[in-house]
Design an enzyme around this catalytic site. Sequence first.
Site, PDB file in Angstrom:
ATOM      1  CB  ILE A 242      -0.910   0.050   1.246  1.00 28.23           C
ATOM      2  CG1 ILE A 242      -1.705  -1.240   1.403  1.00 28.23           C
ATOM      3  CG2 ILE A 242      -1.836   1.256   1.180  1.00 28.23           C
ATOM      4  CD1 ILE A 242      -2.483  -1.318   2.710  1.00 28.23           C
TER       5      ILE A 242
ATOM      6  CE  LYS B 153       4.253  -3.523   9.536  1.00 27.56           C
ATOM      7  NZ  LYS B 153       3.375  -4.718   9.432  1.00 27.56           N
TER       8      LYS B 153
END
Lengths: 447, 447
Positions: free
Chosen positions: A151, A220
């Site tokens: 993504i 993340k």
Amino acid sequence: MTTVVTSPALDAQAERSTALRVALLGCGTVGSEVARLLIGQAHDLQARVGRPLELVGIAVRRAGRDRAGIDPALFTTDAPALVTRDDVDLVIEVIGGIEPARSLILAALRHGKSVVTANKALLAEDGGTLFAAAEQAGVDLYFEAAVAGAIPIIRPLRESLVGDEITSVIGIVNGTTNFILDKMDSEGAGFAETLAEAQELGYAEADPTADVEAFDAAAKAAILASLAFHTRVTAGDVYREGITEVSTTDIASAREMGSVVKLLAICQLSSGDDGREQSVSVRVHPAMIPRSHPLAGVGGAYNAVFVESRSAGRLMFYGPGAGGGPTASAVLGDLVTVARNRVRGASGPGESTYAARPISPIGSVITRYHLSLEVADVAGVLAQIAQCFAEHGVSIQTVRQQGRAADAQLVIVTHRASDADLSATVDDLRDLDAVRAVTSVMRVEGE
Amino acid sequence: MTTVVTSPALDAQAERSTALRVALLGCGTVGSEVARLLIGQAHDLQARVGRPLELVGIAVRRAGRDRAGIDPALFTTDAPALVTRDDVDLVIEVIGGIEPARSLILAALRHGKSVVTANKALLAEDGGTLFAAAEQAGVDLYFEAAVAGAIPIIRPLRESLVGDEITSVIGIVNGTTNFILDKMDSEGAGFAETLAEAQELGYAEADPTADVEAFDAAAKAAILASLAFHTRVTAGDVYREGITEVSTTDIASAREMGSVVKLLAICQLSSGDDGREQSVSVRVHPAMIPRSHPLAGVGGAYNAVFVESRSAGRLMFYGPGAGGGPTASAVLGDLVTVARNRVRGASGPGESTYAARPISPIGSVITRYHLSLEVADVAGVLAQIAQCFAEHGVSIQTVRQQGRAADAQLVIVTHRASDADLSATVDDLRDLDAVRAVTSVMRVEGE
């Protein structure tokens, strides 16, 4: 300003037929896919870069293993020698973990190689050191594959939204835990059972700690928050709760509220409306979100990142969060970009930490909460419980009773309150004789 | 390769305190928001670029109008003089339309200014000329705002996915038509009535042609296809049908199939598996998609773009497709990027058309179809109709009868067939005595 003809452009012209030489560190699921595509799509990659890309070496721990389709002569076990070779221009790191990845990336950067990495753990722990080395050497450090697989989220945050003020980033950034929670929701199975199933299917590793305890998602989150808010956030700054305590009762209770349980990475900028400095909160934990929220429909091992900003409004990015193909796609996108930059004598954006915002402690985070309590006798105890919430300024939105008398359960949903006030409330609830147990406390987000 | 110290980097150091000077063309909804943010967020933009950005002029058609918060001295009606001023570094074009936008952008590029534009119509009609001028001058032409407002889609296609092979891009890229179709679906109202409502609410313009006849979506489809497939696609290459013929019956029929009607921009790469050259098909038309498809849930004036590629798999990008704030966010993201490039003496990716793929005619496009027919007598006519499909090799998946005898309606859904075969079938159906009318033919996508 006049147009400047740069000498690298002339160099590039002279070298147009010369290949840019690529070293690959690691040849597992991602690395072998990167190697396969680098060789198989050489024609397209050359057209897109403007020069050929040539894979000149692959560092692995053990040589001699048969890796179908890749020339055995490319393999070496001497990674430090490979990344500092004079004829290497670009280095791809897909080993993962802190060492030896950090030493190898630093050596590559200091020797003038641009680096593409998928290493979220390293970036979240010590990204500052890497970015400084890249800046000093005037080379690129790209890492689209580090968050949410294929993504495109790093480039949108670093570039597309760089003229806007991002106020929050909420992501489902770990496919393993999303797969488990999704299965628990659809099949009504418990955590342990579903984890075992995920392991059998290859969606969870033999040691699932990094995923289920949310270390992976926390790394993340740190990376996303750093980019979104132009400040340095490390993994240690992230409040973290995994999904091991999520029960079938929690999931059933969420369902009754028209919600689902997701492991969310939540990065928020405080409003700062009252003239105070804007701070940043970054946290990863299971939470209930309404089924109408765009993130609620993100099923299986998919990932999604939901971004809110002052001008752009609400954006969402959705796709596969892991796997060899998707991660290799992100790595190769970065590789083409850094190779183009190399051809043009340019470099992409570096680390942006000018805002240097303080990190809010978890206690100051304000959200809503869902609590489950086992109580002795509902009629008698409700007043005491309500009093307990009131003393800490936590306002109750709904109370729902399940079961009766000796085995009664109370489900309470609060209005917005600080984590500190809620925690103090829970401590006091545990001290009440009539409260047998506070069986679950879960945040309610996305409203 | 050794590290090259470029002279622009040294220039940049000397000029660190000097502002980069920005000219703005147009001061409507988007332009005034861009001006407001350029002035109001000057501190953040400076930190992100590395140098201040100074708005030095705004070209408008009529001077003297009061534009709250913007210094009147900035306005000029002499756009050609503004874009060629020696002290202007960067030009933002938000006038729209072909002329004078094209002449102004070309003049700016040829005078060494980098340009940021939101002009989809111009890029789709004559992008090649603009890109060539930018390439020749060694400056940037960025256009994130031209497609899907603030949703980062241009940069992901140009950069994030540039190492992958994109096979299809399907987008809801026009907010006005999505708003209308969504209302028709939720309220059961007709097209004309819903258009009038959209106009009252400001979601549709007084002259809605560009939106409802899909010229706007076709321009965006051309831009998306060019980027995705590394080939030049212009608006004229795009097959286009608007939504004016979509009836409440179509929408009800879609609902019965578990589908919704959306105006889709569909860009596809042929498989080329049999050794033929890969061609590209680009089309914009209403279509039925299953409610389970990620695009089906994109409601109101939102936009979304669904991308499939060989390695990354299925990705979706979602957000507000228009409006002053979102479009200004995209413009400013580009402005910061081209300003950074200017500071570093670099430039971003140019046009990539190396693949030079042929455009497939609409007749060769293969998909499924939903047809509504008014027929005289179902029992007698079904065999004739089935024969008609069979003669053209179009296979019927389902037939559903609504009403009876004299006012019967047949709803037919086909298996995959070419547009040419389907059109020939429809022509023959119209010649049958028992077929009173073919009231609707709509494509079925997303399966």
